[in-house]
Design an enzyme around this catalytic site. Structure first.
Site, short mmCIF file in Angstrom:
data_model
loop_
_atom_site.label_atom_id
_atom_site.label_comp_id
_atom_site.label_asym_id
_atom_site.label_seq_id
_atom_site.Cartn_x
_atom_site.Cartn_y
_atom_site.Cartn_z
N LYS A 1 42.31 22.05 -35.34
CA LYS A 1 43.33 21.44 -36.01
C LYS A 1 44.33 20.65 -35.25
O LYS A 1 44.99 19.73 -35.64
CB LYS A 1 43.60 22.25 -37.10
CG LYS A 1 42.86 22.57 -38.09
CD LYS A 1 43.56 23.16 -39.50
CE LYS A 1 42.57 23.23 -40.66
NZ LYS A 1 43.18 24.05 -41.53
N LYS B 1 27.07 20.59 -44.19
CA LYS B 1 27.51 21.34 -45.20
C LYS B 1 28.21 20.26 -46.18
O LYS B 1 28.91 19.37 -45.67
CB LYS B 1 28.45 22.13 -44.57
CG LYS B 1 29.01 23.28 -45.77
CD LYS B 1 29.85 24.40 -44.94
CE LYS B 1 31.50 24.10 -45.43
NZ LYS B 1 32.33 25.50 -45.23
N LYS C 1 34.43 19.06 -49.23
CA LYS C 1 35.51 18.40 -50.14
C LYS C 1 35.92 17.26 -49.04
O LYS C 1 36.67 16.00 -49.68
CB LYS C 1 36.47 19.19 -50.95
CG LYS C 1 37.25 20.12 -50.00
CD LYS C 1 38.11 21.04 -50.76
CE LYS C 1 38.90 21.97 -49.93
NZ LYS C 1 38.98 23.28 -50.63
P1 AMP Z 1 36.50 25.02 -47.48
O1 AMP Z 1 36.57 24.20 -48.52
O2 AMP Z 1 35.68 24.62 -46.41
O3 AMP Z 1 37.87 25.57 -47.31
O4 AMP Z 1 35.85 26.52 -48.06
C1 AMP Z 1 36.33 27.28 -48.98
C2 AMP Z 1 35.19 28.25 -49.30
O5 AMP Z 1 34.08 27.71 -50.09
C3 AMP Z 1 34.65 29.04 -48.22
O6 AMP Z 1 34.39 30.31 -48.50
C4 AMP Z 1 33.48 28.47 -47.94
O7 AMP Z 1 32.58 29.23 -47.12
C5 AMP Z 1 32.86 27.95 -49.11
N1 AMP Z 1 32.08 26.65 -49.16
C6 AMP Z 1 32.69 25.48 -48.56
N2 AMP Z 1 31.69 24.49 -48.60
C7 AMP Z 1 30.52 25.28 -48.91
C8 AMP Z 1 29.22 24.85 -49.28
N3 AMP Z 1 28.84 23.43 -49.09
N4 AMP Z 1 28.39 25.79 -49.50
C9 AMP Z 1 28.43 26.93 -49.72
N5 AMP Z 1 29.90 27.36 -49.67
C10 AMP Z 1 30.86 26.51 -49.24
#
Ligand code: AMP
Ligand code: TRP
Length: 329
Positions: free
Chosen positions: A114, A195, A198
């Protein structure tokens, strides 16, 4: 309650969550709340370690709480609260910071990544893992459900706790990361090797929990597939179809085998339409509850209760730390 292990986790209010967050994180928490003494909070102070518009932040905080509850996080089974409403987090963080080495924070992968993105990164971005350690350690947390990218931060929290215990005497429980092996990773609809995130640049590849039905349908109907013409779970050769099977499974609770059998004679178009229908049904239930909650007094009551309950618990640990360190008259 007494013999249940304590679980705590937080999500940053940095944007509308996706179907991936729901399947990979929130659905697990809904299961964990039956098993553990659960604490779930909005990590809003972590969200300001990177630039964020105040108005957006304010909106995101309330929205994320409403989404948690709408997705099934039960206020009677969890303490739900906003990090910045509990002043002990930042206070405890300072005392921990003075027991954390500059060198160990410099090795954090997320910080290295970051800080590359913005030459003027803040000190908060650097000390972020210590605030996270405070979040975890104040409540004698046993288990911290996180994605793999946060594992290093739970490990440093454990190191800091252990160091503090050795220096000042037994104060903290040593936490462990809880990384669900079964949690399904939902992939980007346009690029199923990536993956679903968002922060993705291509909005067609993602499904946000609050998206309109037409957007959801359009994105699923235009999801990348292959030319093998079979609904088969094979991530290597059919990553797009496998992702749609996972999505279907997540919103219907049917197993992969059951889905393969159900669609054994179907065309991709029919299958996609079914996936879209089921996702829309599932998300419309969540959305309905969300819009009921978002401007309700009920949501404020949940947050007031979470704040009051966690402040009481945090105060005890905070006083204990002050005394051990010698911060007394
Ligand atoms: P983030 O949005 O990357 O901050 O992730 C927040 C939580 O959501 C974390 O525990 C990630 O492992 C889970 N997560 C985010 N994107 C995915 C995805 N595409 N599939 C499964 N879990 C996700
Ligand atoms: N850093 C976590 C994330 O970005 C959010 C978080 C903050 C957290 N404090 C926490 C997660 C404590 C678990 C426990 O996803």
């Amino acid at each position: 309650m007494e013999n249940k292990k304590r679980m705590l986790t937080g999500l940053q209010p940095t944007g509308v969550i996706t179907l991936g967050n729901y399947v990979g994180a929130i659905k697990q928490m809904v299961e964990y709340q039956e098993k553990y003494d659960s604490y779930i909070f909005i990590a809003d102070m972590h969200a300001i370690t990177m630039p964020i518009e105040p108005k957006k932040l304010k909106e995101n905080i309330r929205s994320l709480v409403a989404l948690y509850v709408a997705c099934g996080i039960d206020p009677n089974k969890n303490k739900i609260f906003i990090q910045s409403e509990n002043e002990y987090h930042a206070n405890v963080s300072w005392m921990l910071e003075c027991n954390t080495y500059f060198g160990e924070l410099s090795r954090m992968t997320q910080f290295k990544e970051k800080s590359k993105k913005n030459a003027n990164f803040s000190c908060g971005l650097f000390t972020y893992p210590v605030l996270m350690a405070a979040d975890i350690l104040i409540y004698d947390t046993d288990l911290v459900p996180v994605g793999i990218d946060q594992k290093q931060h739970v490990e440093i929290a454990r190191d800091i706790a252990d160091r503090f215990n050795k220096k000042y005497g037994e104060t903290f429980v040593l936490p462990e990361p809880l990384i669900s092996e079964q949690a399904t990773k939902i992939m980007d609809l346009q690029d199923p090797t990536k993956k679903m995130s968002k922060s993705s640049e291509n909005p067609k590849g993602i499904i946000r929990i609050l998206d309109d039905a037409e957007v959801i349908r359009k994105n699923i109907m235009s999801a990348t597939t292959d030319s093998l013409a079979q609904i088969k779970f094979d991530k290597e050769n059919q990553p797009g179809i496998s992702n749609l099977i996972n999505i279907y499974s997540a919103v219907t609770d049917l197993s992969i085998k059951e889905i393969e059998n159900k669609f054994a004679n179907s065309q991709y178009g029919e299958f996609k339409k079914e996936v879209a229908d089921k996702v829309i049904i599932k998300l419309s239930e969540i959305k309905e509850r969300y819009y009921e909650l978002i401007s309700s007094k009920e949501l404020d009551k949940i947050l007031d209760e979470g704040r009051d309950a966690t402040r009481k618990i945090a105060k005890i640990k905070y006083e204990k730390m002050k005394e051990k360190i010698g911060l007394i008259r």
